[in-house]
Design a protein around this motif. Sequence first.
Motif, short mmCIF file in Angstrom:
data_model
loop_
_atom_site.label_atom_id
_atom_site.label_comp_id
_atom_site.label_asym_id
_atom_site.label_seq_id
_atom_site.Cartn_x
_atom_site.Cartn_y
_atom_site.Cartn_z
N GLY A 1 -8.29 4.82 1.90
CA GLY A 1 -6.92 5.28 2.04
C GLY A 1 -6.71 6.62 2.68
O GLY A 1 -5.57 7.09 2.76
N LYS B 1 -5.96 9.18 5.48
CA LYS B 1 -5.29 9.08 6.77
C LYS B 1 -6.29 9.27 7.91
O LYS B 1 -7.04 10.25 7.93
CB LYS B 1 -4.18 10.12 6.88
CG LYS B 1 -3.02 9.89 5.91
CD LYS B 1 -2.01 11.03 5.97
CE LYS B 1 -0.88 10.81 4.97
NZ LYS B 1 0.06 11.96 4.93
N ASN C 1 -3.29 13.61 1.52
CA ASN C 1 -3.93 13.08 2.71
C ASN C 1 -4.14 11.57 2.67
O ASN C 1 -4.85 11.01 3.51
CB ASN C 1 -5.30 13.77 2.92
CG ASN C 1 -5.16 15.26 3.20
OD1 ASN C 1 -4.21 15.68 3.85
ND2 ASN C 1 -6.09 16.04 2.70
N ASP D 1 -2.96 7.52 2.76
CA ASP D 1 -2.05 6.60 3.44
C ASP D 1 -1.82 5.42 2.50
O ASP D 1 -2.66 4.52 2.39
CB ASP D 1 -2.67 6.13 4.76
CG ASP D 1 -1.75 5.22 5.56
OD1 ASP D 1 -0.80 4.67 4.98
OD2 ASP D 1 -2.02 5.02 6.76
N TYR D 2 -0.67 5.41 1.81
CA TYR D 2 -0.41 4.38 0.80
C TYR D 2 -0.13 3.02 1.43
O TYR D 2 -0.35 1.99 0.81
CB TYR D 2 0.73 4.82 -0.12
CG TYR D 2 0.31 5.96 -1.03
CD1 TYR D 2 -0.42 5.69 -2.18
CD2 TYR D 2 0.59 7.27 -0.70
CE1 TYR D 2 -0.84 6.73 -3.01
CE2 TYR D 2 0.18 8.31 -1.51
CZ TYR D 2 -0.54 8.04 -2.66
OH TYR D 2 -0.97 9.06 -3.47
N GLU E 1 -1.90 1.91 3.92
CA GLU E 1 -3.26 1.39 4.09
C GLU E 1 -3.78 0.80 2.78
O GLU E 1 -4.42 -0.26 2.76
CB GLU E 1 -4.18 2.53 4.54
CG GLU E 1 -5.63 2.14 4.74
CD GLU E 1 -5.93 1.63 6.14
OE1 GLU E 1 -7.10 1.62 6.51
OE2 GLU E 1 -4.99 1.24 6.85
#
Length: 647
Positions: free
Chosen positions: A322, A324, A394, A396-397, A399
């Motif tokens: 997850g 970024k 940092n 990416d939820y 993802e």
Amino acid sequence: MRAWRALLLLAIASAILLAACEASGERPPQERIVKLLTAKKMEGRLAGTAGNEEAVQAIGEEFARIGLEKYSGDDYPVLFPYRSAERREIGLKVTMKDGSVKELVYGKHFRERVIRMDLDATAELKLGEDSIGSLTAGTAFVAASEEELDRAQKGSTRFILARTDMLKQYPARRNLNVPVVEINDDTYIFLKKKQEGIESISLRMKYEDKEEAKAASVIGKISGTSASGPDHHVLVLSAPLDSLGSDAGQIYEGASRAAAVSVLAGLAESLKALSEERPFYSDIVFCAFNGRENGLQGSQALVDSLYDSNVHLSAVSLDAVGVKGGKLNLLTDNTKNRFVTSLADVLKQDGFNADIRHNFDGDHASFGYYSLPAVSFGLEEPNSVRTVRDRAENLDYGELSRISGIILDFVQKQDEEAKLEHNHAELYPFGREKSMYEYQDVKQQLVQREMAKLAFKQYELFENKEQNIRELVSNPYQNMDKVEFQNRYPGYSLPQSVGRYSLRSVIAILDEKAFGAGNLDDLEPNRIYTSDKTVEKKDINELSLSYEGENGSVLFLSVLNGEGSSSMQNSDTIPSREVLKNGLEFTVYDRAGTAFSVLYPFNSGGKDYKASLVAYVMTDTGMSPKWELDDAETAALLKGIDWKGLT
């Protein structure tokens, strides 16, 4: 179809829930769990700390809310013995040819990655890819990249300095590999610039064992309908709950691994809802493993308790996910396993360009130790993992949601295959690529299964007309401790030590002719016979000697007599080469162009032998996988053995 309808309804409900959370200002479930596990009170969740215990309690409450069954006992946390080492001293200094000394600062210029419990070493500095081939036990190598580090670790060197853009925090993990310390860019530039003026570089390490403690993994399950015994299927979904704690006033949040736990919890909730619509065939076990950062101790403890050669056990682990901009990989110790390649195909269908990487650093390795199909989702190194930059902001939820959906799809497909296997057993005579038989053809599988049924000195004429098999099968392996061996074979004088390792046990591998089976036509097919022939020293083709060292490390010394042979020697597919190193001749058998094994020839009592060494490490910080020792280590250990009397 009902399962897919339920999944669609679940997806719609999840979307509504997410929209409701956003409208109300509440955090989505994944973000809520990440925030909980990265909170300051968790103190980085290092196993054995109060913050880690807080995390265990929080995940247990989450499993209870979901309604998972308890895996063991009356609660979701499952205790296991936890072992760790504590740093007492570490130092790195550079001595210049003009006599001046530069002491590097721990935490600023360098950090440990792979340790020795007690090390005080001074070596000549080597730097640059071209120097890797000239490394010796008296040199220290500076690796400018992970590729150079990997190559240097396969060679001969006293210790390695590995360049990194940001120093990472590693627990005190030890094994028989070369010690490694990470250095930052400024230190690398200094060493490169001053290389010609450097006389030597010194590394000292001193660590002590901590008192054995208890840690807990959090485990729940959804029971399936598969029968016990050979039809029993178990799929383990896992994530590491621990991180690296705090050091020098900094907390290592471990957000990417907290994210993995959040995905695991979301999967548990989704699969629980689906199971109420239609029960799964396989048991699905959900594990938030502890001790991942200190030798995979939690997953090792569970697999040790779960493993049964008759159970179809497989695992998908979420490691660090997850971040970024991170590149997602599938990490496994068996890149050709169909379980792994099937998951890779699912990823590609959903738009993920994930590579399959050969890797032992993840909870999948605990399953791989038993040759079980297992894979981890992990980020490509180097990245922010194991640094203070691994923070919740940092992540990416989106993802994480994509990964969750893929695993949800994969779990259902695997469960359908397991049920198909049960309903059409004739199509899957050995299960889906189970255990050590994965790459073997049907005939070889059948023969080896028959061999596994036999005790020492037993044999049979194995016949299977469907596969056109008619073959004498026996068990030539005699396992005993060293005292029993000496009583049985008084003519042998075994080496009692290899370096600082002491002889523990012996396996004698006998010539199958020693059983005196006679004419095959006189044997009744598929009937087990027991030989009454006395086994003599001359009947032994090979000895496998186990030597135990400090902290659970083990060496296996294989000794082949002059007439004996091994499958590796006889293979036409494995190229060999003769090398001369450290004054000793070696026959090197390359395996797939990467790993190699060394067969060392010697003479004792007028008879020729060949020996090889293999290392296992089962230390107080966990178990490392098996690997062949490199030339220098092999030479040093084999050269020091007293071979006299081995006749």
